[in-house]
Design an enzyme around this catalytic site. Structure first.
Site, PDB file in Angstrom:
ATOM      1  N   ASP A  17       0.836  -1.200   0.000  1.00 54.52           N
ATOM      2  CA  ASP A  17       0.000   0.000   0.000  1.00 54.52           C
ATOM      3  C   ASP A  17       0.874   1.254   0.000  1.00 54.52           C
ATOM      4  OD1 ASP A  17      -2.348   1.400   0.000  1.00 54.52           O
ATOM      5  OD2 ASP A  17      -2.808   1.061   2.115  1.00 54.52           O
ATOM      6  N   ASN A  65     -10.718  -3.044  -6.202  1.00 47.62           N
ATOM      7  CA  ASN A  65      -9.945  -2.018  -6.917  1.00 47.62           C
ATOM      8  C   ASN A  65     -10.540  -1.615  -8.267  1.00 47.62           C
ATOM      9  OD1 ASN A  65      -6.666  -3.122  -5.702  1.00 47.62           O
ATOM     10  ND2 ASN A  65      -8.009  -1.522  -4.923  1.00 47.62           N
TER      11      ASN A  65
HETATM   12  C1  FPP Z   1      -1.777   0.258  -3.326  1.00 49.05           C
HETATM   13  O1  FPP Z   1      -1.391   1.598  -3.362  1.00 49.05           O
HETATM   14  C2  FPP Z   1      -1.223  -0.457  -4.474  1.00 49.05           C
HETATM   15  C3  FPP Z   1      -1.962  -1.050  -5.454  1.00 49.05           C
HETATM   16  C4  FPP Z   1      -3.429  -1.053  -5.504  1.00 49.05           C
HETATM   17  C5  FPP Z   1      -1.321  -1.713  -6.586  1.00 49.05           C
HETATM   18  C6  FPP Z   1      -0.057  -2.418  -6.236  1.00 49.05           C
HETATM   19  C7  FPP Z   1       0.501  -2.986  -7.455  1.00 49.05           C
HETATM   20  C8  FPP Z   1       1.798  -2.997  -7.779  1.00 49.05           C
HETATM   21  C9  FPP Z   1       2.895  -2.424  -6.967  1.00 49.05           C
HETATM   22  C10 FPP Z   1       2.177  -3.685  -9.016  1.00 49.05           C
HETATM   23  C11 FPP Z   1       2.442  -5.134  -8.753  1.00 49.05           C
HETATM   24  C12 FPP Z   1       2.610  -5.821 -10.039  1.00 49.05           C
HETATM   25  C13 FPP Z   1       2.954  -7.124 -10.188  1.00 49.05           C
HETATM   26  C14 FPP Z   1       2.979  -7.718 -11.543  1.00 49.05           C
HETATM   27  C15 FPP Z   1       3.290  -7.968  -9.033  1.00 49.05           C
HETATM   28  P1  FPP Z   1      -2.514   2.701  -3.364  1.00 49.05           P
HETATM   29  O2  FPP Z   1      -2.705   3.136  -4.775  1.00 49.05           O
HETATM   30  O3  FPP Z   1      -3.733   2.193  -2.686  1.00 49.05           O
HETATM   31  O4  FPP Z   1      -1.828   3.819  -2.532  1.00 49.05           O
HETATM   32  P2  FPP Z   1      -2.542   4.928  -1.616  1.00 49.05           P
HETATM   33  O5  FPP Z   1      -3.246   4.163  -0.534  1.00 49.05           O
HETATM   34  O6  FPP Z   1      -1.395   5.735  -1.117  1.00 49.05           O
HETATM   35  O7  FPP Z   1      -3.470   5.678  -2.512  1.00 49.05           O
END
Ligand code: FPP
Length: 235
Positions: A17, A65
């Site tokens: 996250d 999501n």
């Molecule tokens: C949460 O951060 C992250 C995600 C929803 C996506 C995570 C995905 C990756 C890092 C890519 C992984 C890819 C592979 C192929 C393994 P957020 O957007 O919720 O952050 P925030 O809470 O600060 O808004």
């Protein structure tokens, strides 16, 4: 059951996250945060491997999501495709088995093809396992497991834990002993709901793109200091 020694987790699950916050702090777009988050995966996998942890599960995209802005969802799906296509050779060369868990029928045909090919190609690998949760929800997984058992003719009146566990997406994998969540929130957000029943939870304020080998070592030290009782009493 008496206290079990808690030296090293066999399997770590990570709720990655904070990509959005990381991007905002830098005046960037959310997909830039996800791109930076992808770069974090390799050093963390390598650190886990060095420490002797060979099963890693990453929460990349939850069933919830899809409610994000369409452009962000599209960017994430593109990133999954690019990353899978780019990394599969090296993961395979390193003996890593790739597994993707989640409702695959709602993913695009091109992503599904890449996932199927990566899983097939690496199916015989035994050095390590990288499990990526895409369109994953723990409740949906349990529903899917019950449906799978029913359609296989299982007598649901006599279903037991072993049968249900064997019908989950993670069948055959060890349960996670440690769940790490970055960016501070103290909840498990529908990740490995069944499998994490006895997992230790380690929460760090570090945003996922800033997480590194040192943070993993801190999480492992935290884990080693826990008394795991599995519902029993101190030994
Ligand atoms: C949460 O951060 C992250 C995600 C929803 C996506 C995570 C995905 C990756 C890092 C890519 C992984 C890819 C592979 C192929 C393994 P957020 O957007 O919720 O952050 P925030 O809470 O600060 O808004």
């Amino acid at each position: 059951m008496s206290a079990a020694p808690a030296a090293l987790p066999r399997h770590i699950g990570i709720i990655m996250d904070g990509n959005g916050r990381w991007a905002r702090q830098r005046g960037l777009q959310r997909p830039d945060g996800h791109r930076a988050g992808i770069e974090t995966i390799r050093p963390v996998m390598e650190a886990a491997d060095r420490a002797g942890v060979h099963h890693l599960s990453l929460y990349a995209f939850s069933t919830e999501n899809w409610s994000r802005p369409a452009a962000e969802v599209a960017a994430l799906m593109r990133l999954f495709e690019e990353t899978l296509a780019r990394e599969v050779d090296e993961l395979h060369a390193n003996g890593v088995r790739i597994r993707v868990i989640g409702r695959r029928q709602e993913l695009s045909p091109s992503l599904t093809r890449l996932i199927d090919a990566a899983e097939r190609r690496t199916a015989g690998n035994r050095t390590g396992m990288l499990c990526v949760a895409i369109n994953y929800g723990g409740r949906a997984e349990i529903v899917d497991a019950v449906r799978r058992l029913a359609s296989a003719g299982h007598d649901l009146a006599h279903v037991d834990e072993a049968a249900l566990a064997g019908a989950l997406y993670t069948a055959g994998m060890p349960d996670p002993d440690l769940i790490i969540r970055t960016a501070g929130e103290r909840r498990t957000s529908n990740f490995l709901l069944w499998q994490a029943a006895y997992a230790e939870l380690h929460v760090t304020p570090t945003l996922w793109p800033d997480f590194g080998a040192h943070d993993l070592e801190v999480a492992l030290q935290d884990f080693a200091a826990r008394q795991r009782r599995f519902g029993g009493v101190d030994g």
